[in-house]
Scaffold this active site. Structure first.
Site, PDB file in Angstrom:
ATOM      1  N   GLU A  24      25.274  14.738 -30.344  1.00  0.00           N
ATOM      2  CA  GLU A  24      26.327  15.115 -29.388  1.00  0.00           C
ATOM      3  C   GLU A  24      27.469  15.917 -30.017  1.00  0.00           C
ATOM      4  O   GLU A  24      28.015  16.820 -29.388  1.00  0.00           O
ATOM      5  CB  GLU A  24      26.889  13.854 -28.697  1.00  0.00           C
ATOM      6  CG  GLU A  24      25.929  13.201 -27.705  1.00  0.00           C
ATOM      7  CD  GLU A  24      24.898  12.288 -28.352  1.00  0.00           C
ATOM      8  OE1 GLU A  24      24.942  12.107 -29.590  1.00  0.00           O
ATOM      9  OE2 GLU A  24      24.033  11.770 -27.620  1.00  0.00           O
TER      10      GLU A  24
ATOM     11  N   GLU B 123      35.260  18.261 -19.828  1.00  0.00           N
ATOM     12  CA  GLU B 123      35.347  17.288 -20.944  1.00  0.00           C
ATOM     13  C   GLU B 123      35.193  18.027 -22.287  1.00  0.00           C
ATOM     14  O   GLU B 123      34.361  17.685 -23.136  1.00  0.00           O
ATOM     15  CB  GLU B 123      34.327  16.160 -20.823  1.00  0.00           C
ATOM     16  CG  GLU B 123      34.660  14.953 -21.702  1.00  0.00           C
ATOM     17  CD  GLU B 123      33.643  13.813 -21.582  1.00  0.00           C
ATOM     18  OE1 GLU B 123      32.637  13.830 -22.286  1.00  0.00           O
ATOM     19  OE2 GLU B 123      33.882  12.905 -20.753  1.00  0.00           O
TER      20      GLU B 123
ATOM     21  N   HIS C  64      19.237   0.303 -21.230  1.00  0.00           N
ATOM     22  CA  HIS C  64      18.933   1.737 -21.093  1.00  0.00           C
ATOM     23  C   HIS C  64      17.421   1.935 -21.151  1.00  0.00           C
ATOM     24  O   HIS C  64      16.727   1.216 -21.873  1.00  0.00           O
ATOM     25  CB  HIS C  64      19.637   2.461 -22.250  1.00  0.00           C
ATOM     26  CG  HIS C  64      19.698   3.952 -22.104  1.00  0.00           C
ATOM     27  ND1 HIS C  64      18.601   4.762 -22.253  1.00  0.00           N
ATOM     28  CD2 HIS C  64      20.727   4.789 -21.843  1.00  0.00           C
ATOM     29  CE1 HIS C  64      18.952   6.028 -22.085  1.00  0.00           C
ATOM     30  NE2 HIS C  64      20.246   6.072 -21.831  1.00  0.00           N
TER      31      HIS C  64
ATOM     32  N   ARG D 212      21.548   7.530 -30.253  1.00  0.00           N
ATOM     33  CA  ARG D 212      20.415   7.875 -31.146  1.00  0.00           C
ATOM     34  C   ARG D 212      20.676   7.454 -32.587  1.00  0.00           C
ATOM     35  O   ARG D 212      19.778   7.013 -33.291  1.00  0.00           O
ATOM     36  CB  ARG D 212      20.169   9.379 -31.098  1.00  0.00           C
ATOM     37  CG  ARG D 212      19.115   9.789 -30.118  1.00  0.00           C
ATOM     38  CD  ARG D 212      18.861  11.289 -30.200  1.00  0.00           C
ATOM     39  NE  ARG D 212      17.620  11.679 -29.551  1.00  0.00           N
ATOM     40  CZ  ARG D 212      17.408  11.673 -28.247  1.00  0.00           C
ATOM     41  NH1 ARG D 212      18.345  11.260 -27.417  1.00  0.00           N
ATOM     42  NH2 ARG D 212      16.251  12.054 -27.738  1.00  0.00           N
TER      43      ARG D 212
ATOM     44  N   ASP E  17      28.424  16.713 -23.712  1.00  0.00           N
ATOM     45  CA  ASP E  17      27.803  16.882 -25.028  1.00  0.00           C
ATOM     46  C   ASP E  17      26.319  16.572 -25.104  1.00  0.00           C
ATOM     47  O   ASP E  17      25.807  16.233 -26.162  1.00  0.00           O
ATOM     48  CB  ASP E  17      28.537  15.972 -26.014  1.00  0.00           C
ATOM     49  CG  ASP E  17      28.505  14.514 -25.577  1.00  0.00           C
ATOM     50  OD1 ASP E  17      27.670  14.166 -24.734  1.00  0.00           O
ATOM     51  OD2 ASP E  17      29.323  13.723 -26.078  1.00  0.00           O
TER      52      ASP E  17
ATOM     53  N   HIS F 261      22.874   2.802 -26.408  1.00  0.00           N
ATOM     54  CA  HIS F 261      21.756   3.751 -26.392  1.00  0.00           C
ATOM     55  C   HIS F 261      21.822   4.822 -27.478  1.00  0.00           C
ATOM     56  O   HIS F 261      20.881   5.589 -27.650  1.00  0.00           O
ATOM     57  CB  HIS F 261      21.711   4.482 -25.043  1.00  0.00           C
ATOM     58  CG  HIS F 261      22.898   5.361 -24.800  1.00  0.00           C
ATOM     59  ND1 HIS F 261      22.975   6.649 -25.292  1.00  0.00           N
ATOM     60  CD2 HIS F 261      24.066   5.144 -24.154  1.00  0.00           C
ATOM     61  CE1 HIS F 261      24.134   7.169 -24.936  1.00  0.00           C
ATOM     62  NE2 HIS F 261      24.814   6.283 -24.255  1.00  0.00           N
TER      63      HIS F 261
END
Ligand code: UD1
Ligand code: UDP
Length: 374
Positions: free
Chosen positions: A135, A121, A248, A217, A99, A215
């Site tokens: 995503e 996936e 990250h 967004r 994604d 991490h």
């Protein structure tokens, strides 16, 4: 007979981990397939750590990562820079994973090239287009474009059927993350790993280790500030706990984490770890606090309870199995659930039973057999 031409495209750390076993599986069958790897390098250092461990040398490297990159230019660059690669190699099948921006953009470019698009996936959904952002939309768009859908679980297949994807185009394979985890756990046992030796020097084995990653967004900004405040609270109120946090490299993550959590004795902020060292650290942990998709899938197989710092998850299987609890980015909630697990043995034991909802390590074999049968 001409060999089928495969192009496996990925760009970030988790895609690389989850596609590495597929690259290996296709390479075992090189009398039937000609398989090449293209990395967009949406990530650089974090991708290279994975390539090195799995000994994968890409045939094409677009080398796209820019510091603090944005979604607009990243998406455009991936599509335009894939054009010459696709025109040169002319793949029959293109494999994308999950994604990310690489996934969606490579699907679009691959569709323009006329290749069949295979989505590994496939079918994960929250049905909330803003979470995870971007995503959820990346995977929905990829799902519309894909010709073949490799769904990790029955639930993800059902999501695809509900979107009128044909049953014959979907194969339930298990998640390739378990293929990677099982193969690397074996490798970790047998290698003399300097990174693991260095970790052993900073870990205080008399304490309960809480492993943290984050991490997403949609958590940038206030979400990360809340998360860090919660971690600080947990560290200061439990001197028998040590928090290990491989941070990250995204600058929107680095800044709040280092501003709020530096200088606390029982919190160690470290660089992202190469995959074998991270797997080892998971095995040493008492509890994992994360917003990562991949870690949510790996932890149940290692019997580690997970607090997921998200309001919704596209991976409901581990929540149903009782290994994962969603805590969002609410400070109180994170602290309360962590306290429960640190103070209540019965609760901890019920969450740390081993579960394997995401696969048996044979996902890649199933994918290769399916493509061979076409
Ligand atoms: C990306 C994916 C996300 C995935 C995550 C895995 C998108 C939109 N986001 O998020 O779905 O879960 O990767 O980690 O596809 N950086 C480095 N070195 C690296 C990697 C990143 O310096 O090796 C820094 C750079 O400044 C880069 C920034 O992080 O511009 C953001 O990278 P990006 O791939 O855009 O977003 P992630 O937050 O990593
Ligand atoms: N991981 C790693 N090193 C680290 C942190 C995570 O190798 O320091 C691995 C982890 O085992 C998992 C994957 O990276 O397989 C998850 O990546 P990330 O959380 O960046 O992305 P997501 O899975 O959320 O897309």
């Amino acid at each position: 007979m001409d060999k089928k031409r495969n192009l496996i495209i990925f760009g970030t750390r988790p895609e690389a981990i989850k596609m590495a076993p597929l690259v290996k599986e296709f390479q075992k069958n090189n009398s039937v397939f000609e398989t090449k790897v293209c990395v967009t390098a949406q990530h650089r250092e974090m991708l290279d750590q994975v390539l090195e461990f799995f000994e994968i040398v890409p045939d094409f490297d677009l080398d796209l990562m820019k510091p603090n990159q944005n979604l607009y230019s990243l998406t455009a660059d991936i599509i335009t820079q894939l054009k010459p690669v696709l025109e040169d190699f002319k793949p029959d099948y293109i494999y994308v994973h999950g994604d990310t921006s690489t996934t969606m953009s490579a699907s679009i470019a691959g569709f323009y090239s006329g290749a069949k698009i295979c989505h590994v996936e496939a079918g994960l959904r929250t049905h909330n287009k803003r979470s995870p952002f971007p995503e959820e939309i990346n995977r929905q768009v990829t799902g519309r474009i894909a010709d073949y859908h490799f769904a990790p679980t029955i639930q993800s297949k059902e999501n695809l059927l509900n979107e009128n994807i044909a049953n014959d185009d979907i194969l339930v394979t298990g998640n390739t993350v378990i293929d990677a985890l099982l193969s690397s756990s074996e490798i970790v046992k047998n290698i003399d790993n300097t990174e693991i030796s260095n970790l052993k020097k900073i870990i205080d084995s008399s304490k309960k280790i809480i492993l943290v990653t984050g991490h997403r967004r949609e958590n940038h900004g206030q979400g990360f500030i809340n998360i860090c405040e919660a971690l600080k609270d947990i560290a200061l109120s439990h001197t028998d706990v040590q928090i290990i946090y491989p941070v990250h490299l995204n600058p929107h993550v680095q800044k709040p984490v280092r501003d709020i959590l530096s200088g606390i004795d029982n919190i160690k902020l470290i660089d992202p770890l190469a995959y074998p060292a991270f797997v080892w650290l998971m095995t040493q942990s008492y509890l994992i606090i994360t917003d990562s998709g991949g870690v949510q899938e790996e932890a149940p197989s290692l019997g580690k309870p997970v607090l997921v710092m998200r309001d919704s998850t596209e991976r409901p299987e581990a929540v149903e199995a009782g290994t994962v609890i969603l805590v969002g980015t609410d400070k109180e909630k994170i602290v309360n659930e962590a306290n429960n697990l640190l103070n209540d043995n019965e609760r901890y034991n019920s969450m740390s039973a081993l579960h394997n909802p995401y696969g048996d390590g044979k996902a890649c074999e199933r994918i290769v057999t399916f493509i061979q049968s076409l």
